[in-house]
Design a protein around this motif. Structure first.
Motif, short mmCIF file in Angstrom:
data_model
loop_
_atom_site.label_atom_id
_atom_site.label_comp_id
_atom_site.label_asym_id
_atom_site.label_seq_id
_atom_site.Cartn_x
_atom_site.Cartn_y
_atom_site.Cartn_z
N VAL A 33 0.84 -1.21 0.00
CA VAL A 33 0.00 0.00 0.00
C VAL A 33 0.87 1.26 0.00
N ALA A 34 0.35 2.33 -0.65
CA ALA A 34 1.16 3.53 -0.86
C ALA A 34 1.22 4.42 0.38
N ASP A 35 1.93 3.95 1.40
CA ASP A 35 2.48 4.92 2.36
C ASP A 35 3.96 4.63 2.51
N PRO A 91 -12.51 14.58 2.90
CA PRO A 91 -11.74 13.67 3.76
C PRO A 91 -10.74 12.80 3.00
N GLY A 92 -10.80 12.77 1.68
CA GLY A 92 -9.83 11.94 0.95
C GLY A 92 -10.01 12.12 -0.54
N VAL A 93 -9.00 11.74 -1.29
CA VAL A 93 -9.10 11.86 -2.74
C VAL A 93 -10.09 10.82 -3.29
N VAL A 94 -10.07 9.61 -2.76
CA VAL A 94 -11.04 8.62 -3.25
C VAL A 94 -12.48 9.06 -2.94
N PRO A 95 -12.77 9.51 -1.71
CA PRO A 95 -14.10 10.09 -1.49
C PRO A 95 -14.43 11.20 -2.50
N SER A 96 -13.46 12.04 -2.84
CA SER A 96 -13.72 13.10 -3.83
C SER A 96 -14.05 12.52 -5.20
N VAL A 117 -5.23 0.72 -13.76
CA VAL A 117 -5.29 1.94 -12.95
C VAL A 117 -5.66 1.59 -11.52
N TYR A 118 -5.31 2.48 -10.62
CA TYR A 118 -5.60 2.40 -9.18
C TYR A 118 -7.01 1.84 -8.96
N SER A 119 -7.11 0.74 -8.20
CA SER A 119 -8.36 -0.02 -8.18
C SER A 119 -9.61 0.75 -7.73
N LEU A 164 -9.17 10.68 -14.87
CA LEU A 164 -7.77 10.77 -15.30
C LEU A 164 -6.86 10.57 -14.09
N CYS A 165 -5.89 9.69 -14.23
CA CYS A 165 -4.92 9.49 -13.15
C CYS A 165 -3.60 10.10 -13.62
N SER A 166 -3.21 11.21 -13.01
CA SER A 166 -2.08 11.99 -13.52
C SER A 166 -1.28 12.59 -12.35
N GLN A 168 0.35 8.75 -13.37
CA GLN A 168 -0.42 7.51 -13.45
C GLN A 168 0.07 6.46 -12.44
N ASN A 169 -0.88 5.93 -11.69
CA ASN A 169 -0.63 4.81 -10.79
C ASN A 169 -1.42 3.62 -11.35
N PRO A 170 -0.80 2.50 -11.68
CA PRO A 170 0.54 2.05 -11.29
C PRO A 170 1.64 2.23 -12.33
N ALA A 196 -9.78 14.80 -12.47
CA ALA A 196 -8.34 14.57 -12.53
C ALA A 196 -7.83 14.25 -11.13
N ASP A 197 -7.41 13.00 -10.95
CA ASP A 197 -6.79 12.60 -9.68
C ASP A 197 -5.30 12.89 -9.81
N GLU A 198 -4.87 13.97 -9.15
CA GLU A 198 -3.47 14.40 -9.27
C GLU A 198 -2.75 14.26 -7.93
N ILE A 199 -3.13 13.25 -7.17
CA ILE A 199 -2.56 13.08 -5.83
C ILE A 199 -1.04 12.86 -5.88
N HIS A 200 -0.55 12.29 -7.00
CA HIS A 200 0.90 12.02 -7.10
C HIS A 200 1.66 13.18 -7.76
N CYS A 201 1.02 14.36 -7.89
CA CYS A 201 1.62 15.43 -8.71
C CYS A 201 2.96 15.94 -8.21
N PRO A 230 -2.04 16.72 0.26
CA PRO A 230 -0.62 16.62 0.63
C PRO A 230 -0.27 15.22 1.15
N SER A 231 -1.26 14.32 1.18
CA SER A 231 -1.10 13.07 1.93
C SER A 231 -0.05 12.13 1.34
N LYS A 232 -0.08 11.94 0.01
CA LYS A 232 0.86 11.00 -0.60
C LYS A 232 2.26 11.62 -0.58
N THR A 233 2.33 12.89 -0.94
CA THR A 233 3.63 13.58 -1.04
C THR A 233 4.37 13.61 0.27
#
Ligand code: PLP
Length: 389
Positions: A33-35, A91-96, A117-119, A164-166, A168-170, A196-201, A230-233
């Protein structure tokens, strides 16, 4: 920078999803898992500790300092001028992602994703009663590319929204400006909205640049909900703090209405101080982590080419995830899991969870001390070699 990235912090026995979930064997090394197995920046630890010491954990408001931290970061790092009024906390990117699906489409509508793509991308479409419109990415010379012909066919066929996953994961792609513009032009032409899910930006290696999709033109901004955090970064996913950026007032109203309907507007007590410390004071920590992760990637890629030449890593341009093509092993998903958990006693992510195109792949989390990565790769190689003997 006082954090030693080579040192493994104590994680077992800390109610950690990554370390304590167990895989039927407490000795399994978790690189899934991505932490990150790195302590947060000293500025974040200080901000959260001071907040905890207040001793009352009441309802929280949003301040100018919080908004300025976000807008300042995206202006500095991504040349993107976000207005505070475009930001909605979540509360989270997936909820968004799920809220965006609910607010922009109707049950039965087709929504495009680009697999693998991210499940949770699948879940937010299917569990909201929408239909999956898949445009598999094309793997060409070890690099994923968008299939514009298929995308256009799906849009012409009536798809309403594109996830859009940008970056891209995985697959680790950091989409170029040209790729995003070509995609966006199609969306504008066919009236398809974009989430646009840009959590990994911010997890992008120096040779590459992330372009926020909505920053590329007014027309793109007008059809887009961008999901950020800011959670993943900064390795704070347990603080449940994220935000969506929506410049189109109509789309923002629709999204905000869903937030209200589900009573999700309350801000996590620790979220704003952590976000402020992240964006205002933790850039040197991030640079050090990125350099470390990139050197881990180089290590893993050369290990695999020397020890396991049948496996092909898809070299990441960003994210701390390495996607490895193991199809030459010829193992179905259940066998690949057995090989990892039981024989090698390691936990990478098994690729079929990212869609059919992920079958036969594994995803390795590189955000850990080098010794841990080396031990996991050695275990993996020994398990594969003993199967061959
Ligand atoms: C592409 C992507 N989106 C979202 C998330 C998770 O976001 P959150 O924990 O804020 O729901 C992840 C976590 O790995 C991810 O890779």
């Amino acid at each position: 920078m006082t954090i030693d990235l080579n040192e493994l912090p104590r994680r077992r026995g800390t109610q950690s999803l990554k370390w304590d979930q167990g895989f039927g064997d407490p000795d399994v090394l978790p690189l899934w898992v991505a932490d990150m197995d790195f302590k947060c920046s000293p500025a974040i630890v200080k901000a959260v500790s001071e907040r905890a010491l207040e001793g009352i954990y009441g309802y929280t408001i949003r301040t100018d300092e919080y908004e300025n931290a976000i807008t300042g970061w995206f202006r500095r790092r991504h040349d993107w001028n976000i207005e505070a009024g475009w930001i909605t906390d979540s509360p989270g990117v997936v909820p968004s992602l799920s809220l965006a699906v609910q607010s922009l489409t109707n049950p039965g509508d087709e929504i495009i994703l680009q697999s693998p793509v991210y499940s949770p991308f699948y879940d937010v479409i299917l569990k909201n009663g929408r239909k999956l419109a898949e445009s598999p990415l094309l793997l060409s010379n070890g690099r994923y590319e968008m299939n514009y012909g298929r995308l256009e066919a799906l849009m012409r066929g009536g798809a309403k929204l594109l996830l859009l996953c940008s970056p891209q994961n995985p697959g680790g792609r950091v989409w170029t400006k040209e790729e995003l513009v070509r995609l966006g032009d199609l969306c504008v032409k066919y009236g398809v909205k974009v989430v646009a899910d840009e959590i990994h930006c911010d997890l992008v290696f120096p040779e590459h640049k992330h372009y926020p999709f909505a920053s590329l033109s007014e027309a793109f901004a007008d059809i887009t909900i961008t999901c950020l955090a800011p959670s993943k970064t900064f390795n704070i996913p347990g603080l449940s703090t994220s935000f969506a950026v929506i410049s189109n007032p109509k789309l923002k109203r629709q999204f905000d209405d869903r937030i209200q309907a589900l009573a999700l507007s309350s801000v996590n007590f620790f979220g704003p101080p952590a976000t402020i410390a992240a964006y205002n004071e933790s850039e040197p920590w991030l640079e050090a982590v990125l350099a470390y992760v990139q050197s881990n990637q180089e290590y893993a890629v050369s290990f695999l080419s020397e020890q396991l030449p049948a496996l092909t890593p898809i070299v990441s341009e960003g994210t701390y995830l390495l996607w490895v093509d193991c199809r030459e092993l010829n193992l179905p998903p259940a066998e690949l899991k057995r090989l990892m958990y039981k024989e090698a006693r390691i936990a990478f992510n098994e690729g079929s969870q990212y869609g059919k195109e992920g079958e036969g792949f594994l995803r390795i989390n590189l955000a850990c001390p080098r010794d841990l990565l080396a031990e996991a790769l050695n275990r993996f190689a020994s398990a594969i070699q003993s199967r061959a003997n």
